[in-house]
Design a protein around this motif. Structure first.
Motif, PDB file in Angstrom:
ATOM      1  N   LEU A 178      46.815  63.761  39.031  1.00  0.00           N
ATOM      2  CA  LEU A 178      46.916  63.142  40.352  1.00  0.00           C
ATOM      3  C   LEU A 178      48.353  63.155  40.867  1.00  0.00           C
ATOM      4  O   LEU A 178      48.607  63.493  42.031  1.00  0.00           O
ATOM      5  N   LEU A 179      49.297  62.792  40.007  1.00  0.00           N
ATOM      6  CA  LEU A 179      50.705  62.802  40.416  1.00  0.00           C
ATOM      7  C   LEU A 179      51.193  64.223  40.674  1.00  0.00           C
ATOM      8  O   LEU A 179      52.018  64.453  41.566  1.00  0.00           O
ATOM      9  N   ARG A 180      50.686  65.186  39.906  1.00  0.00           N
ATOM     10  CA  ARG A 180      51.040  66.585  40.172  1.00  0.00           C
ATOM     11  C   ARG A 180      50.510  67.013  41.541  1.00  0.00           C
ATOM     12  O   ARG A 180      51.163  67.777  42.257  1.00  0.00           O
ATOM     13  N   PHE A 181      49.335  66.518  41.902  1.00  0.00           N
ATOM     14  CA  PHE A 181      48.759  66.820  43.221  1.00  0.00           C
ATOM     15  C   PHE A 181      49.677  66.294  44.324  1.00  0.00           C
ATOM     16  O   PHE A 181      49.927  66.986  45.319  1.00  0.00           O
ATOM     17  N   VAL A 182      50.182  65.077  44.147  1.00  0.00           N
ATOM     18  CA  VAL A 182      51.082  64.490  45.146  1.00  0.00           C
ATOM     19  C   VAL A 182      52.379  65.302  45.228  1.00  0.00           C
ATOM     20  O   VAL A 182      52.919  65.518  46.320  1.00  0.00           O
ATOM     21  N   GLN A 183      52.881  65.756  44.092  1.00  0.00           N
ATOM     22  CA  GLN A 183      54.049  66.637  44.098  1.00  0.00           C
ATOM     23  C   GLN A 183      53.783  67.872  44.951  1.00  0.00           C
ATOM     24  O   GLN A 183      54.634  68.304  45.745  1.00  0.00           O
ATOM     25  N   GLY A 184      52.604  68.441  44.792  1.00  0.00           N
ATOM     26  CA  GLY A 184      52.238  69.630  45.554  1.00  0.00           C
ATOM     27  C   GLY A 184      52.203  69.369  47.054  1.00  0.00           C
ATOM     28  O   GLY A 184      52.606  70.220  47.852  1.00  0.00           O
ATOM     29  N   LEU A 185      51.722  68.188  47.441  1.00  0.00           N
ATOM     30  CA  LEU A 185      51.709  67.828  48.861  1.00  0.00           C
ATOM     31  C   LEU A 185      53.134  67.836  49.429  1.00  0.00           C
ATOM     32  O   LEU A 185      53.381  68.373  50.519  1.00  0.00           O
ATOM     33  N   GLY A 186      54.062  67.214  48.691  1.00  0.00           N
ATOM     34  CA  GLY A 186      55.442  67.147  49.160  1.00  0.00           C
ATOM     35  C   GLY A 186      56.073  68.523  49.278  1.00  0.00           C
ATOM     36  O   GLY A 186      56.708  68.846  50.290  1.00  0.00           O
ATOM     37  N   LEU A 187      55.896  69.360  48.259  1.00  0.00           N
ATOM     38  CA  LEU A 187      56.493  70.686  48.287  1.00  0.00           C
ATOM     39  C   LEU A 187      55.845  71.554  49.354  1.00  0.00           C
ATOM     40  O   LEU A 187      56.507  72.401  49.963  1.00  0.00           O
ATOM     41  N   GLY A 188      54.552  71.341  49.595  1.00  0.00           N
ATOM     42  CA  GLY A 188      53.852  72.115  50.613  1.00  0.00           C
ATOM     43  C   GLY A 188      54.450  71.937  51.997  1.00  0.00           C
ATOM     44  O   GLY A 188      54.467  72.865  52.814  1.00  0.00           O
ATOM     45  N   GLY A 189      54.955  70.747  52.282  1.00  0.00           N
ATOM     46  CA  GLY A 189      55.579  70.506  53.576  1.00  0.00           C
ATOM     47  C   GLY A 189      57.063  70.804  53.587  1.00  0.00           C
ATOM     48  O   GLY A 189      57.643  71.029  54.651  1.00  0.00           O
ATOM     49  N   GLU A 190      57.686  70.809  52.423  1.00  0.00           N
ATOM     50  CA  GLU A 190      59.139  70.981  52.318  1.00  0.00           C
ATOM     51  C   GLU A 190      59.601  72.380  52.706  1.00  0.00           C
ATOM     52  O   GLU A 190      60.528  72.536  53.501  1.00  0.00           O
ATOM     53  N   TRP A 191      58.979  73.397  52.124  1.00  0.00           N
ATOM     54  CA  TRP A 191      59.493  74.760  52.277  1.00  0.00           C
ATOM     55  C   TRP A 191      59.602  75.165  53.749  1.00  0.00           C
ATOM     56  O   TRP A 191      60.657  75.642  54.198  1.00  0.00           O
ATOM     57  N   GLY A 192      58.527  74.983  54.484  1.00  0.00           N
ATOM     58  CA  GLY A 192      58.533  75.411  55.875  1.00  0.00           C
ATOM     59  C   GLY A 192      59.616  74.732  56.690  1.00  0.00           C
ATOM     60  O   GLY A 192      60.330  75.376  57.467  1.00  0.00           O
ATOM     61  N   GLY A 193      59.765  73.417  56.522  1.00  0.00           N
ATOM     62  CA  GLY A 193      60.756  72.685  57.291  1.00  0.00           C
ATOM     63  C   GLY A 193      62.174  73.104  56.961  1.00  0.00           C
ATOM     64  O   GLY A 193      63.011  73.294  57.855  1.00  0.00           O
ATOM     65  N   ALA A 194      62.478  73.251  55.669  1.00  0.00           N
ATOM     66  CA  ALA A 194      63.839  73.621  55.261  1.00  0.00           C
ATOM     67  C   ALA A 194      64.205  75.014  55.755  1.00  0.00           C
ATOM     68  O   ALA A 194      65.314  75.238  56.268  1.00  0.00           O
ATOM     69  N   VAL A 195      63.294  75.951  55.605  1.00  0.00           N
ATOM     70  CA  VAL A 195      63.548  77.321  56.049  1.00  0.00           C
ATOM     71  C   VAL A 195      63.711  77.384  57.567  1.00  0.00           C
ATOM     72  O   VAL A 195      64.635  78.021  58.092  1.00  0.00           O
ATOM     73  N   ILE A 196      62.821  76.701  58.276  1.00  0.00           N
ATOM     74  CA  ILE A 196      62.844  76.777  59.740  1.00  0.00           C
ATOM     75  C   ILE A 196      64.080  76.098  60.313  1.00  0.00           C
ATOM     76  O   ILE A 196      64.685  76.591  61.276  1.00  0.00           O
ATOM     77  N   MET A 197      64.468  74.979  59.756  1.00  0.00           N
ATOM     78  CA  MET A 197      65.696  74.331  60.227  1.00  0.00           C
ATOM     79  C   MET A 197      66.896  75.267  60.052  1.00  0.00           C
ATOM     80  O   MET A 197      67.755  75.384  60.932  1.00  0.00           O
TER      81      MET A 197
END
Length: 433
Positions: free
Chosen positions: A118-137
């Motif tokens: 379950l905690l690994r799933f939550v980690q995946g949620l965070g990383l899923g949103g991180e990459w796009g935002g960091a790259v696009i900024m």
């Protein structure tokens, strides 16, 4: 209007720091899954199946990443890039810290691996949103002539996070007795994440919003349902982003995760051999990824990317024979060259994928294409490699699997136009015929 050079550097630094911390958290779990979690959370299984089950919980994050990309991509295109980047860093940091506090199977039974997944799933949620935002900024600030170089810096977060996570676990595993490492030593890097996240948050709250997003917001042209619109107006771009990523992921996790399983299992070597070899290659990537990103500003995204694909496809047939020598210098050579080919793909990848989409849909489109490919590519690559070797008894089967995945990536590059010179404020790219 592009940001000032000072603001651009601040945004790139904030993206690099935050992304490094996110990947530190992510790789901390991946490395622990190969050396610790099988024993702690699946002790009733034999070592091979315990490792496979631990890697399966690792794969849960890859399933969660597209969901995180959808949710955070929607808000990134609706509410702005900066706000979402702060939230994703918090989500990842808190879940990693809680993993460090999680009791093992011997303490709470089957609830332990369930909570771990379950905690690994939550980690995946965070990383899923991180990459796009960091790259696009990083992409949307600064000079258009340096977009490949600027966008490559969040990609540096991958080797930076890997070096930090794997280095800490390696030091603790070597310096502590096995009993101490298994009982509490492995938890230290996870708990440290709580302090590191505070540093990342301090850096990120000081940056400004993307100027291109600000223009969309002022014009009142934000998409109401970004993902729906991406599927309707950018199907070729989405397919290209998806396929162009698959082989990169399969090659990377074969070169960095399966190498440890192969060396410690069939070859019976110490886990430090594989970890140290990958650490050397990852340290080199800290320099190579932005260099290849800058090279794509001169030569184009697709030629540099394709050179990495061809290099990885050739090298994978030398990779395993070098491991079979059991000589550390040759094992290190295998890992270093493998990760050089990965850097050639990974350097231009961020700009290539983000440039496929228009500003009002860029967060959702780039995140969706990138993260869905992670399920097919990275999530199951170590598991498939383990099973292929188990069934066929030869690493040749693993090499063929990697080449097949890289062939899919080559197709993804072939169906996309060159993105280097596109106007980011313009409409969708013309499609190749």
């Amino acid at each position: 209007m592009p940001s000032s050079p000072q603001q651009t550097r601040r945004v790139i630094f904030a993206s690099l720091v935050g992304t490094s911390l996110e990947w530190y958290d992510f790789f901390l779990y991946t490395t622990a899954a190969t050396i610790v979690f099988g024993k702690l959370f699946f002790p009733t299984f034999d070592p091979l199946n315990a490792t496979l089950l631990a890697l399966t919980t690792n794969a849960v994050a890859f399933v969660a990443r597209p969901l995180g990309g959808i949710v955070f991509g929607h808000f990134g295109d609706r509410a702005g890039r900066k706000t979402v980047l702060v939230v994703t860093l918090l989500v990842m940091g808190v879940s990693t810290f809680l993993i460090g506090l999680l009791p093992g199977y011997d303490s709470i039974g089957v609830a332990a691996p369930i909570l771990l997944a379950l905690l690994r799933f939550v980690q995946g949620l965070g990383l899923g949103g991180e990459w796009g935002g960091a790259v696009i900024m990083s992409l949307e600030h600064g000079d258009d002539r340096r977009r490949g170089f600027n966008a490559s810096w969040p990609q540096v977060g991958v080797p930076a996070g890997f070096v930090l996570a794997t280095g800490l676990l390696t030091i603790l595993s070597v310096t502590l007795p096995d009993t101490a490492f298994l009982s509490w030593g492995w938890r230290v890097p996870f708990l440290l994440s709580g302090a590191l996240v505070l540093v990342g948050l301090w850096v990120r709250v000081r940056i400004t919003e993307s100027p291109l997003f600000a223009q969309v917001e002022q014009a009142g042209t934000k998409a109401r349902m970004p993902l729906v619109e991406v599927l309707r107006t950018h199907p070729r771009a989405l397919l290209s982003a998806f396929t162009a990523r698959i082989g990169v992921d399969v090659a990377f996790y074969t070169f960095t995760a399966y190498i440890i399983v192969y060396l410690t299992g069939p070859l019976g070597m110490e886990r430090s051999v594989g970890l140290n070899a990958v650490l050397i290659g990852s340290a080199l990537q800290l320099v190579l990824i932005p260099l290849f990103g800058a090279l794509s500003d001169r030569l184009g995204r697709r030629p540099v990317y394709l050179a990495g694909v061809v290099g990885a496809a050739v090298w994978v047939f030398a990779f395993f024979p070098l491991l079979d020598t059991r000589s550390f210098p040759l094992i290190a050579l295998a890992a270093v060259v493998a990760l050089v080919t990965h850097a050639a793909m990974y350097g231009p990848q961020a700009a290539f994928i983000a440039e496929l989409f228009t500003t009002r849909l860029r967060y959702s489109g780039a995140s969706m294409g990138y993260q869905v490919a992670g399920i097919v590519g990275g999530a199951f690559a170590p598991i498939i490699a383990i099973k292929l070797f188990d069934v066929y008894g030869t690493t040749l089967a693993v090499s063929v699997y990697v080449v097949a995945a890289l062939a899919v990536t080559a197709v993804g590059l072939a169906i996309a136009p060159e993105t280097r010179d596109r106007d980011l404020a313009a409409g969708p790219l013309p499609q190749r015929t």
